[in-house]
Scaffold this motif. Structure first.
Motif, mmCIF file in Angstrom:
data_model
loop_
_atom_site.group_PDB
_atom_site.id
_atom_site.type_symbol
_atom_site.label_atom_id
_atom_site.label_comp_id
_atom_site.label_asym_id
_atom_site.label_seq_id
_atom_site.Cartn_x
_atom_site.Cartn_y
_atom_site.Cartn_z
ATOM 1 N N LEU A 1 67.730 31.276 0.318
ATOM 2 C CA LEU A 1 68.442 30.366 -0.590
ATOM 3 C C LEU A 1 69.638 29.735 0.112
ATOM 4 N N ARG A 2 70.372 30.525 0.884
ATOM 5 C CA ARG A 2 71.511 30.000 1.648
ATOM 6 C C ARG A 2 71.070 28.851 2.548
ATOM 7 N N ASP A 3 69.974 29.066 3.284
ATOM 8 C CA ASP A 3 69.513 28.044 4.214
ATOM 9 C C ASP A 3 69.054 26.777 3.498
ATOM 10 N N LEU A 4 68.428 26.927 2.365
ATOM 11 C CA LEU A 4 68.004 25.758 1.590
ATOM 12 C C LEU A 4 69.202 25.026 0.995
ATOM 13 N N ILE A 5 70.183 25.772 0.511
ATOM 14 C CA ILE A 5 71.339 25.172 -0.154
ATOM 15 C C ILE A 5 72.320 24.557 0.838
ATOM 16 N N PHE A 6 72.747 25.335 1.820
ATOM 17 C CA PHE A 6 73.847 24.911 2.684
ATOM 18 C C PHE A 6 73.410 24.220 3.972
ATOM 19 N N PHE A 7 72.227 24.534 4.469
ATOM 20 C CA PHE A 7 71.824 23.999 5.764
ATOM 21 C C PHE A 7 70.686 22.988 5.678
ATOM 22 N N GLY A 8 70.205 22.706 4.482
ATOM 23 C CA GLY A 8 69.190 21.681 4.301
ATOM 24 C C GLY A 8 67.852 21.990 4.941
ATOM 25 N N LYS A 9 67.595 23.249 5.220
ATOM 26 C CA LYS A 9 66.304 23.608 5.796
ATOM 27 C C LYS A 9 65.243 23.483 4.707
ATOM 28 N N SER A 10 64.039 23.102 5.105
ATOM 29 C CA SER A 10 63.004 22.919 4.085
ATOM 30 C C SER A 10 61.606 23.332 4.533
ATOM 31 N N THR A 11 61.436 23.654 5.798
ATOM 32 C CA THR A 11 60.118 24.057 6.269
ATOM 33 C C THR A 11 60.167 25.492 6.785
ATOM 34 N N TYR A 12 58.995 26.080 6.885
ATOM 35 C CA TYR A 12 58.879 27.443 7.379
ATOM 36 C C TYR A 12 59.513 27.575 8.755
ATOM 37 N N SER A 13 59.193 26.643 9.649
ATOM 38 C CA SER A 13 59.725 26.730 11.017
ATOM 39 C C SER A 13 61.242 26.586 11.035
ATOM 40 N N GLU A 14 61.802 25.738 10.187
ATOM 41 C CA GLU A 14 63.256 25.619 10.111
ATOM 42 C C GLU A 14 63.883 26.919 9.602
ATOM 43 N N LEU A 15 63.261 27.503 8.587
ATOM 44 C CA LEU A 15 63.785 28.750 8.037
ATOM 45 C C LEU A 15 63.702 29.886 9.059
ATOM 46 N N GLN A 16 62.735 29.834 9.937
ATOM 47 C CA GLN A 16 62.582 30.863 10.970
ATOM 48 C C GLN A 16 63.674 30.805 12.028
ATOM 49 N N THR A 17 64.371 29.677 12.126
ATOM 50 C CA THR A 17 65.383 29.527 13.170
ATOM 51 C C THR A 17 66.751 30.080 12.769
ATOM 52 N N SER A 18 66.851 30.720 11.642
ATOM 53 C CA SER A 18 68.135 31.276 11.200
ATOM 54 C C SER A 18 68.604 32.354 12.174
ATOM 55 N N ASP A 19 69.899 32.508 12.261
ATOM 56 C CA ASP A 19 70.484 33.484 13.188
ATOM 57 C C ASP A 19 69.978 34.905 12.962
ATOM 58 N N GLU A 20 69.620 35.224 11.747
ATOM 59 C CA GLU A 20 69.191 36.588 11.420
ATOM 60 C C GLU A 20 67.795 36.919 11.929
ATOM 61 N N ARG A 21 67.054 35.915 12.353
ATOM 62 C CA ARG A 21 65.717 36.090 12.932
ATOM 63 C C ARG A 21 64.803 36.943 12.054
ATOM 64 N N MET A 22 64.566 36.447 10.879
ATOM 65 C CA MET A 22 63.698 37.145 9.933
ATOM 66 C C MET A 22 62.273 37.206 10.477
ATOM 67 N N ALA A 23 61.664 38.366 10.373
ATOM 68 C CA ALA A 23 60.275 38.533 10.817
ATOM 69 C C ALA A 23 59.377 37.602 10.004
ATOM 70 N N THR A 24 58.316 37.109 10.631
ATOM 71 C CA THR A 24 57.445 36.133 9.972
ATOM 72 C C THR A 24 56.817 36.684 8.693
ATOM 73 N N ASN A 25 56.416 37.956 8.708
ATOM 74 C CA ASN A 25 55.812 38.520 7.501
ATOM 75 C C ASN A 25 56.832 38.631 6.370
ATOM 76 N N ILE A 26 58.088 38.899 6.694
ATOM 77 C CA ILE A 26 59.127 38.992 5.663
ATOM 78 C C ILE A 26 59.410 37.599 5.100
ATOM 79 N N LEU A 27 59.532 36.611 5.986
ATOM 80 C CA LEU A 27 59.789 35.242 5.531
ATOM 81 C C LEU A 27 58.662 34.771 4.614
#
Length: 132
Positions: free
Chosen positions: A25-51
């Motif tokens: 939600l943070r990434d969608l709200i504050f950073f304007g991310k909208s695709t899976y690949s964009e969301l994967q680039t977050s500093d926290e490096r969420m595992a693909t299965n978790i994302l």
């Protein structure tokens, strides 16, 4: 998702009570991310299965929606629903709390100053920006 109790705090935790959902939600709200690949680039490096799991859960719970990208039908675009947008004040309060109790984190100082001066205006402006 069935509610575990009628407590409103428990209800919110049932929806976003894990670290990863709030970060999506943070990434969608504050950073304007909208695709899976964009969301994967977050500093926290969420595992693909978790994302994948969190995106599915947030969609089922009505906080985000998913549609095919107009330019590439294979790619999915995620957007906040009104319920997701309405999480904005909660996330802002978390930033304010963090500034007080975890000040060594990467705090958005300009946003904090604006929140201290006119919280409602900041919320209104960010909501407007999300409507675009």
């Amino acid at each position: 998702m069935p509610q575990r109790s009628s407590c409103p705090i428990s209800n919110v935790l049932d929806l976003v009570g894990d670290k990863w959902s709030l970060l999506v939600l943070r990434d969608l709200i504050f950073f304007g991310k909208s695709t899976y690949s964009e969301l994967q680039t977050s500093d926290e490096r969420m595992a693909t299965n978790i994302l994948s799991s969190r995106l599915e859960q947030l969609e089922r719970d009505g906080l985000i929606s998913k549609r095919a990208d107009a330019n590439d039908k294979r790619r999915k675009v995620y957007a906040l629903t009104q319920a997701g947008k309405d999480m904005l004040p909660l996330l802002l309060e978390m930033i304010v709390w963090s500034s007080k109790y975890a000040p060594d984190t990467n705090l958005p100082k300009q946003l904090l100053n604006r929140l201290k001066n006119d919280r409602e205006k900041v919320i209104s402006e960010l909501m407007e920006k999300m409507a675009d």
